[in-house]
Every structure is written in C-alpha cells, then in structure tokens.
Scaffold this motif. Sequence first.
Motif, PDB file in Angstrom:
ATOM      1  N   THR A  75       0.957  -1.151   0.018  1.00  0.00           N
ATOM      2  CA  THR A  75      -0.079  -0.014  -0.073  1.00  0.00           C
ATOM      3  C   THR A  75       1.047   1.335  -0.035  1.00  0.00           C
ATOM      4  OG1 THR A  75      -0.260  -0.100   2.411  1.00  0.00           O
ATOM      5  CG2 THR A  75      -2.164  -1.093   1.080  1.00  0.00           C
ATOM      6  N   PHE A  76       0.489   2.432  -0.605  1.00  0.00           N
ATOM      7  CA  PHE A  76       0.970   3.585  -0.944  1.00  0.00           C
ATOM      8  C   PHE A  76       0.280   4.719  -1.079  1.00  0.00           C
ATOM      9  CE2 PHE A  76       0.740   2.077  -4.891  1.00  0.00           C
ATOM     10  CZ  PHE A  76       0.802   3.012  -5.885  1.00  0.00           C
ATOM     11  N   ASN A  77       0.826   5.750  -1.157  1.00  0.00           N
ATOM     12  CA  ASN A  77       0.193   7.033  -1.351  1.00  0.00           C
ATOM     13  C   ASN A  77       0.698   7.677  -2.770  1.00  0.00           C
ATOM     14  OD1 ASN A  77      -1.168   7.255   0.969  1.00  0.00           O
ATOM     15  ND2 ASN A  77       0.663   8.404   1.931  1.00  0.00           N
ATOM     16  N   HIS A  78      -0.252   7.901  -3.663  1.00  0.00           N
ATOM     17  CA  HIS A  78       0.328   8.679  -4.858  1.00  0.00           C
ATOM     18  C   HIS A  78      -0.467  10.082  -5.121  1.00  0.00           C
ATOM     19  CE1 HIS A  78      -3.537   7.737  -6.902  1.00  0.00           C
ATOM     20  NE2 HIS A  78      -3.599   6.399  -6.448  1.00  0.00           N
ATOM     21  N   ARG A  79       0.020  10.825  -6.122  1.00  0.00           N
ATOM     22  CA  ARG A  79      -0.352  12.207  -6.054  1.00  0.00           C
ATOM     23  C   ARG A  79      -1.595  12.573  -6.744  1.00  0.00           C
ATOM     24  NH1 ARG A  79       5.218  14.528  -8.486  1.00  0.00           N
ATOM     25  NH2 ARG A  79       5.117  12.399  -9.287  1.00  0.00           N
ATOM     26  N   LEU A  80      -2.370  11.837  -6.884  1.00  0.00           N
ATOM     27  CA  LEU A  80      -3.829  12.371  -7.540  1.00  0.00           C
ATOM     28  C   LEU A  80      -4.760  13.155  -6.638  1.00  0.00           C
ATOM     29  CD1 LEU A  80      -5.524  11.760 -10.267  1.00  0.00           C
ATOM     30  CD2 LEU A  80      -6.734   9.859  -9.072  1.00  0.00           C
ATOM     31  N   HIS A  81      -4.253  14.308  -6.413  1.00  0.00           N
ATOM     32  CA  HIS A  81      -4.862  15.352  -5.560  1.00  0.00           C
ATOM     33  C   HIS A  81      -5.989  15.913  -6.458  1.00  0.00           C
ATOM     34  CE1 HIS A  81      -1.845  14.016  -2.621  1.00  0.00           C
ATOM     35  NE2 HIS A  81      -0.948  14.824  -3.235  1.00  0.00           N
ATOM     36  N   SER A  82      -5.817  16.090  -7.830  1.00  0.00           N
ATOM     37  CA  SER A  82      -6.828  16.525  -8.550  1.00  0.00           C
ATOM     38  C   SER A  82      -6.779  16.054  -9.893  1.00  0.00           C
ATOM     39  CB  SER A  82      -6.542  17.979  -8.719  1.00  0.00           C
ATOM     40  OG  SER A  82      -5.350  18.059  -9.374  1.00  0.00           O
ATOM     41  N   ASP A  83      -7.906  16.225 -10.635  1.00  0.00           N
ATOM     42  CA  ASP A  83      -7.957  15.310 -11.910  1.00  0.00           C
ATOM     43  C   ASP A  83      -6.828  15.538 -12.832  1.00  0.00           C
ATOM     44  OD1 ASP A  83     -10.461  13.856 -10.920  1.00  0.00           O
ATOM     45  OD2 ASP A  83     -11.765  15.463 -12.061  1.00  0.00           O
ATOM     46  N   GLU A  84      -6.226  16.809 -12.748  1.00  0.00           N
ATOM     47  CA  GLU A  84      -5.252  17.027 -13.598  1.00  0.00           C
ATOM     48  C   GLU A  84      -3.865  16.427 -13.309  1.00  0.00           C
ATOM     49  OE1 GLU A  84      -7.110  19.354 -12.077  1.00  0.00           O
ATOM     50  OE2 GLU A  84      -8.258  19.696 -13.748  1.00  0.00           O
ATOM     51  N   LEU A  85      -3.960  15.596 -12.024  1.00  0.00           N
ATOM     52  CA  LEU A  85      -2.700  15.301 -11.759  1.00  0.00           C
ATOM     53  C   LEU A  85      -2.605  13.627 -11.871  1.00  0.00           C
ATOM     54  CD1 LEU A  85      -1.874  17.040  -8.413  1.00  0.00           C
ATOM     55  CD2 LEU A  85      -1.281  17.201 -10.522  1.00  0.00           C
ATOM     56  N   TYR A  86      -3.300  13.074 -12.888  1.00  0.00           N
ATOM     57  CA  TYR A  86      -3.136  11.578 -13.443  1.00  0.00           C
ATOM     58  C   TYR A  86      -1.929  11.445 -13.737  1.00  0.00           C
ATOM     59  CZ  TYR A  86      -7.825   9.747 -12.502  1.00  0.00           C
ATOM     60  OH  TYR A  86      -9.107   9.337 -11.949  1.00  0.00           O
ATOM     61  N   PRO A  87      -1.209  12.142 -14.598  1.00  0.00           N
ATOM     62  CA  PRO A  87       0.033  11.667 -15.034  1.00  0.00           C
ATOM     63  C   PRO A  87       1.320  11.690 -13.971  1.00  0.00           C
ATOM     64  CG  PRO A  87      -0.520  13.518 -16.578  1.00  0.00           C
ATOM     65  CD  PRO A  87      -1.601  13.385 -15.467  1.00  0.00           C
ATOM     66  N   GLU A  88       1.227  12.484 -12.787  1.00  0.00           N
ATOM     67  CA  GLU A  88       1.951  12.332 -11.773  1.00  0.00           C
ATOM     68  C   GLU A  88       1.562  10.981 -11.105  1.00  0.00           C
ATOM     69  OE1 GLU A  88       1.953  16.641 -12.903  1.00  0.00           O
ATOM     70  OE2 GLU A  88       0.461  15.142 -12.889  1.00  0.00           O
ATOM     71  N   ALA A  89       0.226  10.964 -10.756  1.00  0.00           N
ATOM     72  CA  ALA A  89       0.037   9.571 -10.101  1.00  0.00           C
ATOM     73  C   ALA A  89       0.521   8.448 -10.815  1.00  0.00           C
ATOM     74  CB  ALA A  89      -1.605   9.489  -9.777  1.00  0.00           C
ATOM     75  N   SER A  90       0.325   8.382 -12.117  1.00  0.00           N
ATOM     76  CA  SER A  90       0.780   7.374 -12.769  1.00  0.00           C
ATOM     77  C   SER A  90       2.330   7.077 -12.697  1.00  0.00           C
ATOM     78  CB  SER A  90       0.423   7.611 -14.287  1.00  0.00           C
ATOM     79  OG  SER A  90       0.890   6.413 -15.134  1.00  0.00           O
ATOM     80  N   ASP A  91       2.971   8.274 -12.779  1.00  0.00           N
ATOM     81  CA  ASP A  91       4.543   8.174 -12.381  1.00  0.00           C
ATOM     82  C   ASP A  91       4.792   7.373 -10.916  1.00  0.00           C
ATOM     83  OD1 ASP A  91       5.034   9.340 -14.926  1.00  0.00           O
ATOM     84  OD2 ASP A  91       5.388  11.299 -14.039  1.00  0.00           O
TER      85      ASP A  91
END
Length: 239
Positions: A75-91
């Motif tokens: 388990t971990f946290n990713h950066r999907l803090h807004s809809d625009e941040l899917y690329p960062e969350a994917s990274d």
Amino acid sequence: MTEVPFFHDVEPVRRVRDEVMDVHYPDDSHAGPRPAVIFVHGGPVPEDMEPRPRDWEGFIRYGALVAASGLVGITFNHRLHSDELYPEASDDVAAVVERVRELEAVDSDRIALWFFSGGGPIGAAWLRAAPSWLRAVGFTYPVLAPPPDWPGDKPRFNTVEAVSEHPELPKLLVRVGKDFEFFVPSQDAFVQEARNAGADLEVIEIPHAEHGFEDHGADPEAREAVDRAVSWFVKKLAG
C-alpha cells in the motif's frame, strides 16, 4: 465519531513501513520470495487529508487479506490530488512497482496491480504494456475512462480502449450494485470491449454493496465477493 468496523474480520499482519510504501508480510515470508499485490487507491484525495490512503483501515485490511493468503501486500500514496494530476499519479505507481520488484521478499516475476475507484484510469498503461512479470490486473468499483471534458491526455488514461490490447493478460472487475452513476457506463464499456476481444476477464458482482463498501460495516455478501477476488489473485500469481 464512532468508527465503523471493516466489512471483513481479517486481522492486520506484520507491516513494515518506509517513506514510500507499507509492506504487508505473510507469516511464511521467510520461506522465500512471494508474489506481490500492489494496491492503487482512488481519488482525487486532497493533499492535506489525514490519514493518507495507506493508513486507511480499508487498505490496511486489504493488505492483510492478501498476506493471509501467502502474498505480499503493498500500500502507498500517490499524487492524484486533482483530476489534472493523473500523469503524476501514474509516475508514482510506476516508481513503486519498480521498488516492489527489488524487495528481497518479493518474486519480481509475479506481480499484480489492484486499482480502486478513481485510480482506474492509471491501469490503462499497464494493460497496454503487459510486461511478462505482470500476472494480473484488478479493478474494484472503478471509473475506467476520463470524462469527455477532461483536459489531459484522454487516450493515455482510457482503460476501456486498452483492455483489448493484450487479451491474454488476466483481468478482474469487481462491481457494486450501488456505484456512482457516472462510473457505470465506463464499466459497461470495459466489459463489452473485453468480451469483443475475447479477453481474459473475470467479473465479480456485489449487487447490494455501495461504492466504498469496505467502510460500511460487516457485509457477508461483500466478504464472500472479496474473498473470491483474493483467491483469483492467488490463482493468477501461482507458479
């Protein structure tokens, strides 16, 4: 506020934490490298929310569920803090996958990804790439395509379009009968595209469950369905 019990009575297991992720170990982890299931939470999750997703009771218990079946849970946290941040969350997901594959306790050739809710679009890249070590991909009450007005790279995050590219890759979809209305069309389309392509897709329905049912208390129907899902991952990661 009274804490609502998790829907399943599984007990937490040994959990080792670092700055990036939590590793949930089976009792027999000393026996050698084990397959791993990486849980990808949904969102958007506000950046200042506490606790963060890897500390949510639901993911702690999901990690315990797969560990109780002999797998390593991540388990971990990713950066999907807004809809625009899917690329960062994917990274973030890609970086965690590589980190997990380097763990001594993990068999780097037997990895599964399990996406939840708004995390579903991140799965598109993995359905397209389908590396040999990725043995299974699961989704629970997901949205599977960006909305028409989304400002980002819609094809990159369209899991519906990606589902047919490697039909041999085992896929799981856990659906609930009381999901968000705008999630349902992409789930329907995902199933139809998979069927048209002859893709390896298992669908588990929980007719009376709601989106986020894990936090709604004991539910025998949900427990049976999630136990089936965990068994599916165990089977696909075997050998």
